[in-house]
Design a protein around this motif. Sequence first.
Motif, PDB file in Angstrom:
ATOM      1  N   ASP A 206       0.832  -1.210   0.000  1.00  9.67           N
ATOM      2  CA  ASP A 206       0.000   0.000   0.000  1.00  9.67           C
ATOM      3  C   ASP A 206       0.865   1.258   0.000  1.00  9.67           C
ATOM      4  O   ASP A 206       2.022   1.235   0.462  1.00  9.67           O
ATOM      5  N   TYR A 207       0.289   2.356  -0.478  1.00 12.01           N
ATOM      6  CA  TYR A 207       0.958   3.656  -0.481  1.00 12.01           C
ATOM      7  C   TYR A 207       0.175   4.623   0.391  1.00 12.01           C
ATOM      8  O   TYR A 207      -1.031   4.805   0.214  1.00 12.01           O
ATOM      9  N   VAL A 208       0.871   5.257   1.340  1.00  8.76           N
ATOM     10  CA  VAL A 208       0.245   6.213   2.247  1.00  8.76           C
ATOM     11  C   VAL A 208       1.152   7.428   2.407  1.00  8.76           C
ATOM     12  O   VAL A 208       2.335   7.383   2.066  1.00  8.76           O
ATOM     13  N   GLN A 209       0.571   8.502   2.957  1.00 10.46           N
ATOM     14  CA  GLN A 209       1.393   9.679   3.232  1.00 10.46           C
ATOM     15  C   GLN A 209       2.393   9.393   4.350  1.00 10.46           C
ATOM     16  O   GLN A 209       2.119   8.603   5.262  1.00 10.46           O
ATOM     17  N   PHE A 210       3.532  10.043   4.263  1.00  7.62           N
ATOM     18  CA  PHE A 210       4.513   9.972   5.344  1.00  7.62           C
ATOM     19  C   PHE A 210       3.848  10.445   6.634  1.00  7.62           C
ATOM     20  O   PHE A 210       3.084  11.413   6.639  1.00  7.62           O
ATOM     21  N   TYR A 211       4.133   9.760   7.729  1.00  6.12           N
ATOM     22  CA  TYR A 211       3.590  10.183   9.022  1.00  6.12           C
ATOM     23  C   TYR A 211       4.566   9.803  10.124  1.00  6.12           C
ATOM     24  O   TYR A 211       5.482   9.011   9.928  1.00  6.12           O
ATOM     25  N   LYS A 212       4.343  10.376  11.287  1.00  3.67           N
ATOM     26  CA  LYS A 212       5.150  10.063  12.473  1.00  3.67           C
ATOM     27  C   LYS A 212       4.205  10.075  13.665  1.00  3.67           C
ATOM     28  O   LYS A 212       3.490  11.056  13.886  1.00  3.67           O
ATOM     29  N   LEU A 213       4.178   8.980  14.389  1.00  6.14           N
ATOM     30  CA  LEU A 213       3.285   8.873  15.540  1.00  6.14           C
ATOM     31  C   LEU A 213       3.906   7.926  16.552  1.00  6.14           C
ATOM     32  O   LEU A 213       4.121   6.750  16.267  1.00  6.14           O
ATOM     33  N   LYS A 214       4.173   8.447  17.719  1.00  7.96           N
ATOM     34  CA  LYS A 214       4.798   7.639  18.776  1.00  7.96           C
ATOM     35  C   LYS A 214       3.839   6.536  19.214  1.00  7.96           C
ATOM     36  O   LYS A 214       2.643   6.773  19.384  1.00  7.96           O
ATOM     37  N   GLN A 215       4.371   5.327  19.371  1.00  6.46           N
ATOM     38  CA  GLN A 215       3.531   4.186  19.749  1.00  6.46           C
ATOM     39  C   GLN A 215       2.785   4.450  21.050  1.00  6.46           C
ATOM     40  O   GLN A 215       3.357   4.899  22.040  1.00  6.46           O
ATOM     41  N   GLY A 216       1.480   4.190  21.027  1.00  5.77           N
ATOM     42  CA  GLY A 216       0.657   4.343  22.212  1.00  5.77           C
ATOM     43  C   GLY A 216       0.168   5.749  22.471  1.00  5.77           C
ATOM     44  O   GLY A 216      -0.626   5.966  23.391  1.00  5.77           O
ATOM     45  N   LYS A 217       0.601   6.719  21.655  1.00  7.81           N
ATOM     46  CA  LYS A 217       0.197   8.106  21.861  1.00  7.81           C
ATOM     47  C   LYS A 217      -1.228   8.313  21.363  1.00  7.81           C
ATOM     48  O   LYS A 217      -1.584   7.948  20.249  1.00  7.81           O
ATOM     49  N   LYS A 218      -2.057   8.896  22.191  1.00  2.63           N
ATOM     50  CA  LYS A 218      -3.433   9.185  21.796  1.00  2.63           C
ATOM     51  C   LYS A 218      -3.462  10.338  20.799  1.00  2.63           C
ATOM     52  O   LYS A 218      -2.619  11.244  20.834  1.00  2.63           O
ATOM     53  N   ILE A 219      -4.441  10.285  19.919  1.00  2.00           N
ATOM     54  CA  ILE A 219      -4.626  11.340  18.920  1.00  2.00           C
ATOM     55  C   ILE A 219      -5.866  12.126  19.316  1.00  2.00           C
ATOM     56  O   ILE A 219      -6.999  11.681  19.105  1.00  2.00           O
ATOM     57  N   SER A 220      -5.660  13.268  19.943  1.00  2.00           N
ATOM     58  CA  SER A 220      -6.775  14.077  20.436  1.00  2.00           C
ATOM     59  C   SER A 220      -7.741  13.226  21.254  1.00  2.00           C
ATOM     60  O   SER A 220      -8.954  13.198  21.005  1.00  2.00           O
ATOM     61  N   GLN A 221      -7.187  12.514  22.201  1.00  2.00           N
ATOM     62  CA  GLN A 221      -7.926  11.643  23.130  1.00  2.00           C
ATOM     63  C   GLN A 221      -8.437  10.351  22.498  1.00  2.00           C
ATOM     64  O   GLN A 221      -9.131   9.564  23.156  1.00  2.00           O
ATOM     65  N   ILE A 222      -8.127  10.104  21.225  1.00  2.00           N
ATOM     66  CA  ILE A 222      -8.513   8.840  20.595  1.00  2.00           C
ATOM     67  C   ILE A 222      -7.400   7.820  20.803  1.00  2.00           C
ATOM     68  O   ILE A 222      -6.257   8.053  20.415  1.00  2.00           O
ATOM     69  N   ASP A 223      -7.730   6.696  21.413  1.00  4.15           N
ATOM     70  CA  ASP A 223      -6.798   5.584  21.567  1.00  4.15           C
ATOM     71  C   ASP A 223      -6.862   4.749  20.287  1.00  4.15           C
ATOM     72  O   ASP A 223      -7.911   4.180  19.961  1.00  4.15           O
TER      73      ASP A 223
END
Length: 243
Positions: free
Chosen positions: A118-135
């Motif tokens: 698959d092809y997706v946009q580059f991203y960076k997200l620390k493992q386990g970090k919530k995204i605006s309170q979303i787990d």
Amino acid sequence: MKILFSPSEAKKPTPNPLNSPINSIICDRDEILQKYYDIVNSQDESILGDIFGVKSTSDIAKIKNLMMQKIYHKAILMYDGVAYEALDYLNLDEVASRYIDENLLIFSNLYGVLKAGDYVQFYKLKQGKKISQIDSAKYYKPRLDKILDEILEGEDILDLRAGYYDKFYSIKTPYITMKFLKNSKVVSHFAKHYRGLILRDLALNKASNFDELMQIKFPNLSLLEIRKTKLKSELVFEISDDC
């Protein structure tokens, strides 16, 4: 045979990106992606550094710049951790690389799960970090259950995920996993490396089921025992001292 795999926090731009995405596993990602990009578009460096898992202003700016380019990277090449270095995807032959593209499922904090091709946009997200309170795990678990049940139906399954990603999807049919020991002690860094090497050998041998997997002689690994509990068969390997 389908292989379940972990992502890596380390990522890099890839050669030959595309101008449009390829997401072969379709699930509801709209809310979590919108929340993520709302954060990315903010100017609060402390929030960005926290979610990216970096500290310096220059690193934050570099990541944002890569993300704002609106180009799409092949998942298997974008991830850049120890396991992916061991896989050495770019040096696989065409048949082996196609095996990886079609059979490797990479779990993702942001996208839920991706096929390697698959092809997706580059991203960076620390493992386990919530995204605006979303787990991420709680968000994706109900969304992936039916989809992955259908994809994995009738397939032999090798689960090479780190334990954290069990939260995203629970396997409901018999499967194989692996544990690595060195001097009779469980290892973590070596485990990532050997998951990548095993994945490479599976691709080179085009293993399509458990029987073919069991015929492969993995270098520097000795099978000590097979531990069976409910649906799981755990292959326990000892890493030889000369590696």
